[in-house]
Scaffold this motif. Structure first.
Motif, PDB file in Angstrom:
ATOM      1  N   ALA A  38       4.995  11.483  -9.722  1.00  0.00           N
ATOM      2  CA  ALA A  38       5.066  11.290  -8.276  1.00  0.00           C
ATOM      3  C   ALA A  38       4.031  10.280  -7.806  1.00  0.00           C
ATOM      4  O   ALA A  38       4.261   9.531  -6.851  1.00  0.00           O
ATOM      5  CB  ALA A  38       4.866  12.616  -7.558  1.00  0.00           C
ATOM      6  N   ALA A  39       2.876  10.251  -8.459  1.00  0.00           N
ATOM      7  CA  ALA A  39       1.787   9.357  -8.046  1.00  0.00           C
ATOM      8  C   ALA A  39       1.882   7.972  -8.654  1.00  0.00           C
ATOM      9  O   ALA A  39       1.059   7.104  -8.327  1.00  0.00           O
ATOM     10  CB  ALA A  39       0.443   9.981  -8.426  1.00  0.00           C
ATOM     11  N   ARG A  40       2.862   7.748  -9.510  1.00  0.00           N
ATOM     12  CA  ARG A  40       2.971   6.444 -10.170  1.00  0.00           C
ATOM     13  C   ARG A  40       3.133   5.331  -9.134  1.00  0.00           C
ATOM     14  O   ARG A  40       3.977   5.387  -8.249  1.00  0.00           O
ATOM     15  CB  ARG A  40       4.156   6.434 -11.135  1.00  0.00           C
ATOM     16  N   GLY A  41       2.304   4.313  -9.225  1.00  0.00           N
ATOM     17  CA  GLY A  41       2.374   3.189  -8.304  1.00  0.00           C
ATOM     18  C   GLY A  41       1.680   3.424  -6.978  1.00  0.00           C
ATOM     19  O   GLY A  41       1.713   2.554  -6.101  1.00  0.00           O
ATOM     20  N   CYS A  42       1.037   4.577  -6.817  1.00  0.00           N
ATOM     21  CA  CYS A  42       0.357   4.875  -5.549  1.00  0.00           C
ATOM     22  C   CYS A  42      -1.104   4.419  -5.597  1.00  0.00           C
ATOM     23  O   CYS A  42      -1.725   4.386  -6.662  1.00  0.00           O
ATOM     24  CB  CYS A  42       0.432   6.371  -5.237  1.00  0.00           C
ATOM     25  N   ASP A  43      -1.632   4.090  -4.441  1.00  0.00           N
ATOM     26  CA  ASP A  43      -3.009   3.613  -4.325  1.00  0.00           C
ATOM     27  C   ASP A  43      -3.973   4.698  -3.868  1.00  0.00           C
ATOM     28  O   ASP A  43      -5.186   4.485  -3.832  1.00  0.00           O
ATOM     29  CB  ASP A  43      -3.057   2.446  -3.330  1.00  0.00           C
ATOM     30  N   ALA A  44      -3.438   5.870  -3.485  1.00  0.00           N
ATOM     31  CA  ALA A  44      -4.281   6.981  -3.054  1.00  0.00           C
ATOM     32  C   ALA A  44      -3.457   8.252  -3.136  1.00  0.00           C
ATOM     33  O   ALA A  44      -2.219   8.227  -3.065  1.00  0.00           O
ATOM     34  CB  ALA A  44      -4.798   6.774  -1.632  1.00  0.00           C
ATOM     35  N   VAL A  45      -4.151   9.369  -3.286  1.00  0.00           N
ATOM     36  CA  VAL A  45      -3.526  10.695  -3.309  1.00  0.00           C
ATOM     37  C   VAL A  45      -4.222  11.558  -2.257  1.00  0.00           C
ATOM     38  O   VAL A  45      -5.440  11.711  -2.286  1.00  0.00           O
ATOM     39  CB  VAL A  45      -3.650  11.363  -4.694  1.00  0.00           C
ATOM     40  N   VAL A  46      -3.423  12.097  -1.337  1.00  0.00           N
ATOM     41  CA  VAL A  46      -3.930  13.032  -0.327  1.00  0.00           C
ATOM     42  C   VAL A  46      -3.324  14.392  -0.637  1.00  0.00           C
ATOM     43  O   VAL A  46      -2.094  14.538  -0.678  1.00  0.00           O
ATOM     44  CB  VAL A  46      -3.561  12.594   1.093  1.00  0.00           C
ATOM     45  N   ALA A  47      -4.184  15.384  -0.865  1.00  0.00           N
ATOM     46  CA  ALA A  47      -3.731  16.721  -1.237  1.00  0.00           C
ATOM     47  C   ALA A  47      -4.048  17.687  -0.108  1.00  0.00           C
ATOM     48  O   ALA A  47      -5.200  17.798   0.320  1.00  0.00           O
ATOM     49  CB  ALA A  47      -4.415  17.172  -2.523  1.00  0.00           C
TER      50      ALA A  47
ATOM     51  N   MET B 187       0.843  -1.180   0.000  1.00  0.00           N
ATOM     52  CA  MET B 187       0.000   0.000   0.000  1.00  0.00           C
ATOM     53  C   MET B 187       0.885   1.239   0.000  1.00  0.00           C
ATOM     54  O   MET B 187       1.743   1.401   0.863  1.00  0.00           O
ATOM     55  CB  MET B 187      -0.885  -0.026   1.253  1.00  0.00           C
ATOM     56  N   ARG B 188       0.692   2.105  -0.999  1.00  0.00           N
ATOM     57  CA  ARG B 188       1.529   3.309  -1.123  1.00  0.00           C
ATOM     58  C   ARG B 188       0.626   4.514  -1.336  1.00  0.00           C
ATOM     59  O   ARG B 188      -0.312   4.467  -2.128  1.00  0.00           O
ATOM     60  CB  ARG B 188       2.499   3.162  -2.296  1.00  0.00           C
ATOM     61  N   VAL B 189       0.935   5.610  -0.633  1.00  0.00           N
ATOM     62  CA  VAL B 189       0.113   6.814  -0.688  1.00  0.00           C
ATOM     63  C   VAL B 189       0.987   8.003  -1.039  1.00  0.00           C
ATOM     64  O   VAL B 189       2.085   8.165  -0.483  1.00  0.00           O
ATOM     65  CB  VAL B 189      -0.582   7.074   0.667  1.00  0.00           C
ATOM     66  N   LEU B 190       0.508   8.842  -1.971  1.00  0.00           N
ATOM     67  CA  LEU B 190       1.176  10.096  -2.263  1.00  0.00           C
ATOM     68  C   LEU B 190       0.546  11.191  -1.418  1.00  0.00           C
ATOM     69  O   LEU B 190      -0.675  11.386  -1.437  1.00  0.00           O
ATOM     70  CB  LEU B 190       1.043  10.459  -3.750  1.00  0.00           C
ATOM     71  N   LEU B 191       1.383  11.914  -0.681  1.00  0.00           N
ATOM     72  CA  LEU B 191       0.945  13.048   0.132  1.00  0.00           C
ATOM     73  C   LEU B 191       1.540  14.304  -0.494  1.00  0.00           C
ATOM     74  O   LEU B 191       2.759  14.468  -0.534  1.00  0.00           O
ATOM     75  CB  LEU B 191       1.425  12.893   1.578  1.00  0.00           C
ATOM     76  N   SER B 192       0.690  15.176  -0.981  1.00  0.00           N
ATOM     77  CA  SER B 192       1.161  16.321  -1.760  1.00  0.00           C
ATOM     78  C   SER B 192       0.671  17.622  -1.159  1.00  0.00           C
ATOM     79  O   SER B 192      -0.500  17.762  -0.790  1.00  0.00           O
ATOM     80  CB  SER B 192       0.655  16.202  -3.210  1.00  0.00           C
ATOM     81  N   THR B 193       1.579  18.596  -1.062  1.00  0.00           N
ATOM     82  CA  THR B 193       1.186  19.928  -0.596  1.00  0.00           C
ATOM     83  C   THR B 193       2.160  20.955  -1.128  1.00  0.00           C
ATOM     84  O   THR B 193       3.319  20.649  -1.415  1.00  0.00           O
ATOM     85  CB  THR B 193       1.141  19.987   0.948  1.00  0.00           C
ATOM     86  N   ILE B 194       1.678  22.166  -1.283  1.00  0.00           N
ATOM     87  CA  ILE B 194       2.516  23.303  -1.662  1.00  0.00           C
ATOM     88  C   ILE B 194       2.300  24.373  -0.615  1.00  0.00           C
ATOM     89  O   ILE B 194       1.200  24.887  -0.459  1.00  0.00           O
ATOM     90  CB  ILE B 194       2.149  23.836  -3.061  1.00  0.00           C
ATOM     91  N   GLY B 195       3.340  24.696   0.125  1.00  0.00           N
ATOM     92  CA  GLY B 195       3.199  25.688   1.178  1.00  0.00           C
ATOM     93  C   GLY B 195       4.407  25.661   2.094  1.00  0.00           C
ATOM     94  O   GLY B 195       5.432  25.039   1.789  1.00  0.00           O
TER      95      GLY B 195
END
Length: 409
Positions: A91-100, A1-9
């Motif tokens: 960045a999201a390649r292979g991830c099962d979810a994206v949290v922005a 299970m892999r998750v991308l956590l993305s933010t700009i700030g």
């Protein structure tokens, strides 16, 4: 299970994501972070892979009175969306979810949609989510002031949606079509928020006022603030300063630009109330006004280790610093400048755990007046009482819900 956590700030947007990444790892999942390059070394040092996005942000704290022209704002807005579409798909390649996280994540939902994976938007303050119970937060760069209590809040949120569409929809629809072949969106803000945004704020410090998030299917889910465990020791020099006298007043304004005369105001206020001063350099690179022994200058510091040992915390009103001070039981003075900081100043006042400084450049006199209120024994006692109510499990609850929801899809 892999998750991308993305933010700009700045740190206030990045650190909660690192807290969630830490909770995910503790549950056996993998987390990858997409954050500004300022934080790459720190996050990688914690053992998480990082995909840097956009330019470094640290230089934004320098200078006074900076306000881009409307044309420059449009260029910056389009540029950040283009950068997201160029960076997030890989960045999201292979991830099962994206949290922005935060209000600038315009491409993340399109990336999740194209990949067929779960998408979650997270906000860190109630007033950043549309509600008829509060107005949109003020945006200094757009010249939008604090709304009066009598304002039509639904109308203000409708104006806000129009502004977001006018600023970001063209670039968003272009990226969706060119990168993924996806159709255009009608409402950028509603598209970004998703069906049910998450509110990573403590329910005592920042309660949701009730009702649905405007433009979504219901209220947000509020697990509590995402607090990062930190066992980093304080420096020997700082330990020596703390041990050399009574607890000092901590002054820290994070990534916020410094108003002229701020170091003099901070140190002068501390001396006026008979306290020593502990001053954080922040992104503005603040310095001390003299070499007296009643002042000490610090850089990045473990707030969770420091705040229980200070007399009060004077800060700009970021969600993270407000929560850290509240959980430590330290009285606060919040001197807000922009966005959600005015909300946190009001909540500190309403809860009785400190003082809200007027939304004006601090002076030694104004800070001293606020400090006298914050240092009153009744305020200190109330701060300790509220500290016992602050949740410490918000990030773990969010990680558990994210994994359970993803695995069930």
């Amino acid at each position: 299970m892999r998750v991308l956590l993305s933010t700009i700030g700045t740190r206030g947007e990045v650190q909660p994501m690192v807290a969630l990444a830490t909770a995910l790892r503790a549950l056996g999942a993998e987390a990858r972070l997409c954050v500004p390059p300022d934080f790459r070394e720190w996050v990688e040092g914690l053992g998480f892979p990082v995909v840097p996005i956009g330019p470094a942000l640290r230089g934004t704290a320098s200078g006074h009175g900076f306000r881009p022209t409307p044309e420059r704002l449009r260029e910056l807005a389009e540029g950040t969306v283009v950068t997201q579409f160029a960076t997030l798909p890989e960045a999201a390649r292979g991830c099962d979810a994206v949290v922005a996280g935060g209000g600038l994540q315009f491409a993340a939902r399109s990336v999740a949609e194209a990949a067929g994976v779960r998408y979650v938007h997270v906000s860190y303050c109630p007033v950043t989510l549309p509600s008829p119970h509060h107005a949109p937060p003020p945006l200094a760069l757009q010249g939008r002031p604090l709304a009066p209590d009598t304002a039509d809040r639904r109308a203000l949120w409708a104006e806000d949606a129009d502004h977001v569409n006018a600023t970001f929809r063209k670039a968003l629809d272009s990226g969706r079509a060119e990168v993924f072949g996806l159709p255009p969106v009608g409402d950028v803000r509603g598209h970004t928020l998703g069906d049910q945004p998450w509110l990573a704020a403590d329910p005592v410090l920042g309660p949701w006022p009730g009702g649905d998030v405007l433009g979504t299917a219901g209220p947000p889910w509020q697990p509590g603030a995402w607090l990062l465990p930190d066992d980093t020791p304080l420096s020997p020099a700082l330990e020596d300063f703390l041990a050399a006298g009574e607890p000092p007043v901590y002054f820290g304004f994070g990534s916020i630009r410094a108003t002229p005369g701020l170091p003099e105001a901070m140190v002068g206020a501390a001396r006026a109330v008979g306290r020593r001063a502990l001053v954080s350099r922040g992104w503005a690179g603040l310095s001390l006004v003299d070499d007296a022994e009643d002042c000490f200058l610090v850089g990045d510091v473990n707030q969770r280790a420091l705040f229980p040992r200070v007399a009060a915390v004077v800060h700009h009103g970021g969600a993270g610093t407000t929560t850290a001070a509240a959980s430590a039981g330290a009285p606060q003075v919040v001197a807000p400048q922009m966005y959600d900081q005015h909300y946190w100043a009001r909540r500190v006042h309403e809860l009785g755990v400190g003082a809200a400084h007027p939304p004006a450049p601090p002076t030694a006199g104004s800070l001293a007046a606020a400090l006298r209120h914050a240092l009153h024994p009744d305020t200190a006692a109330r701060a300790r009482t509220v500290a016992a109510t602050v949740r410490a499990d918000g990030a773990r609850r969010a990680a558990e819900r994210l994994l359970a929801g993803t695995e069930g899809e």
